[in-house]
Structure formats: C-alpha cells, structure tokens
Design a protein around this motif. Structure first.
Motif, short mmCIF file in Angstrom:
data_model
loop_
_atom_site.label_atom_id
_atom_site.label_comp_id
_atom_site.label_asym_id
_atom_site.label_seq_id
_atom_site.Cartn_x
_atom_site.Cartn_y
_atom_site.Cartn_z
N HIS A 87 -12.56 -3.56 -8.34
CA HIS A 87 -12.70 -2.57 -7.28
C HIS A 87 -11.33 -1.98 -6.94
O HIS A 87 -10.35 -2.71 -6.78
N LEU A 88 -11.25 -0.66 -6.82
CA LEU A 88 -10.01 0.03 -6.44
C LEU A 88 -10.27 0.82 -5.17
O LEU A 88 -11.07 1.75 -5.17
N ALA A 89 -9.62 0.43 -4.09
CA ALA A 89 -9.69 1.15 -2.82
C ALA A 89 -8.51 2.10 -2.75
O ALA A 89 -7.36 1.69 -2.94
N VAL A 90 -8.77 3.36 -2.48
CA VAL A 90 -7.73 4.39 -2.43
C VAL A 90 -7.60 4.90 -1.00
O VAL A 90 -8.58 5.33 -0.41
N TRP A 91 -6.39 4.82 -0.49
CA TRP A 91 -6.09 5.21 0.89
C TRP A 91 -5.11 6.38 0.91
O TRP A 91 -4.18 6.40 0.11
N PRO A 92 -5.27 7.30 1.84
CA PRO A 92 -4.25 8.34 2.00
C PRO A 92 -2.94 7.72 2.50
O PRO A 92 -2.96 6.70 3.19
N ASP A 93 -1.81 8.35 2.15
CA ASP A 93 -0.49 7.86 2.57
C ASP A 93 -0.37 7.64 4.07
O ASP A 93 0.35 6.75 4.49
N ASP A 94 -1.04 8.45 4.85
CA ASP A 94 -0.85 8.41 6.29
C ASP A 94 -1.67 7.35 7.01
O ASP A 94 -1.69 7.31 8.23
N THR A 95 -2.35 6.46 6.28
CA THR A 95 -3.11 5.39 6.92
C THR A 95 -2.41 4.06 6.69
O THR A 95 -1.60 3.92 5.79
N ASP A 96 -2.76 3.10 7.50
CA ASP A 96 -2.21 1.75 7.35
C ASP A 96 -3.14 0.97 6.43
O ASP A 96 -4.06 0.30 6.85
N ALA A 97 -2.89 1.09 5.12
CA ALA A 97 -3.75 0.47 4.12
C ALA A 97 -3.44 -1.01 3.97
O ALA A 97 -2.30 -1.37 3.71
N PRO A 98 -4.43 -1.87 4.13
CA PRO A 98 -4.19 -3.30 3.93
C PRO A 98 -4.12 -3.65 2.45
O PRO A 98 -4.80 -3.05 1.63
N GLY A 99 -3.27 -4.58 2.08
CA GLY A 99 -3.22 -5.13 0.73
C GLY A 99 -2.88 -4.14 -0.36
O GLY A 99 -3.44 -4.19 -1.43
#
Length: 136
Positions: A54-66
């Motif tokens: 599984h690959l979770a993709v977050w925008p730069d401006d969020t506080d992405a965990p892990g």
C-alpha cells in the motif's frame, strides 16, 4: 497493474507513505506510467497498490505520518520488470541508475533500476534471476 511477491526471505513493508508536490502529477506517475492501481484513499489524499504494498500519498502541506525515509522498493517478476523498464525508457524517464543486471549469470543475479517520481521520491525497482533482457 503489476503485482509481484518478494522472495520469502525478504521482509516487505505493509505500507509506504510519501509526500508529493502535486497530486495530479503523482496520479499520472504512479497510476498511469507505473500502472499501479489506485484505491479509495483512507485518510491520505491518494492511495495506490505499489506492486503489492500500500502506498499512501500526501500533499507536501500536510503532516503525513510515517513518510518513507529512503527509496520505495518493489521486487517484480522479471517479465514485469522488463515491461516496466521498456515503458519507462519509451516515456523518456530520467533514470538515477538505468536498468541493468548485477551478478549476471551468477548466484544473486539481480536486475535493478532507480528512478525518482515528479516530487523527487526515490524508487528502486528490481527483479531477481531469469533470462536477460537486451537493451541495445
């Protein structure tokens, strides 16, 4: 979509998380170019099946965990690896390390290539053993 299993002796992560600059570019890169199936996102912005992980993709401006500290890693069957390498070359992908074989014809033969996604995240895509593809 490509799916692959790692060798039984290799531990595989169950999930990766990365940050990207542009979600549209990430969708085009992971979904269209790499052929990863997009799944409904849970808490992240985008979610893909990255060759069995599984690959979770977050925008730069969020506080992405892990968020992944090193390269994302995929181990494919050699025919899938060859197909993907040819597709990446045809698309004009810039390789950090071009498709090649280490230990060709010997124990530990390993096909590998390193690329970066549009946001600079590193990816190592490899295959173990099998017949050698020819690049020229």
């Amino acid at each position: 979509m490509f799916t692959a299993s790692a060798a039984p002796s290799e531990p595989r992560p169950t999930a990766w998380a990365i940050r990207v600059h542009d979600l549209g570019q990430a969708r085009a890169f992971y979904g269209e170019l790499l052929g990863c199936r997009e799944s409904p996102p849970a808490e992240c912005a985008l979610s893909f099946d990255f060759f069995g992980t599984h690959l979770a993709v977050w925008p730069d401006d969020t506080d992405a965990p892990g968020v992944a500290p090193g390269p994302l890693d995929a181990c494919l069957a050699l025919p899938q690896w060859r197909n993907l390498a040819q597709r990446l070359m045809a698309a004009g992908t810039r390789f950090e390390v071009p498709p090649h074989c280490e230990q060709e014809g010997r124990a530990g033969e390993r096909w590998t290539m390193f690329i970066r996604d549009p946001s600079g995240n590193a990816l190592e895509i490899r295959a173990v053993g099998g017949a050698a593809p020819r690049w020229h």
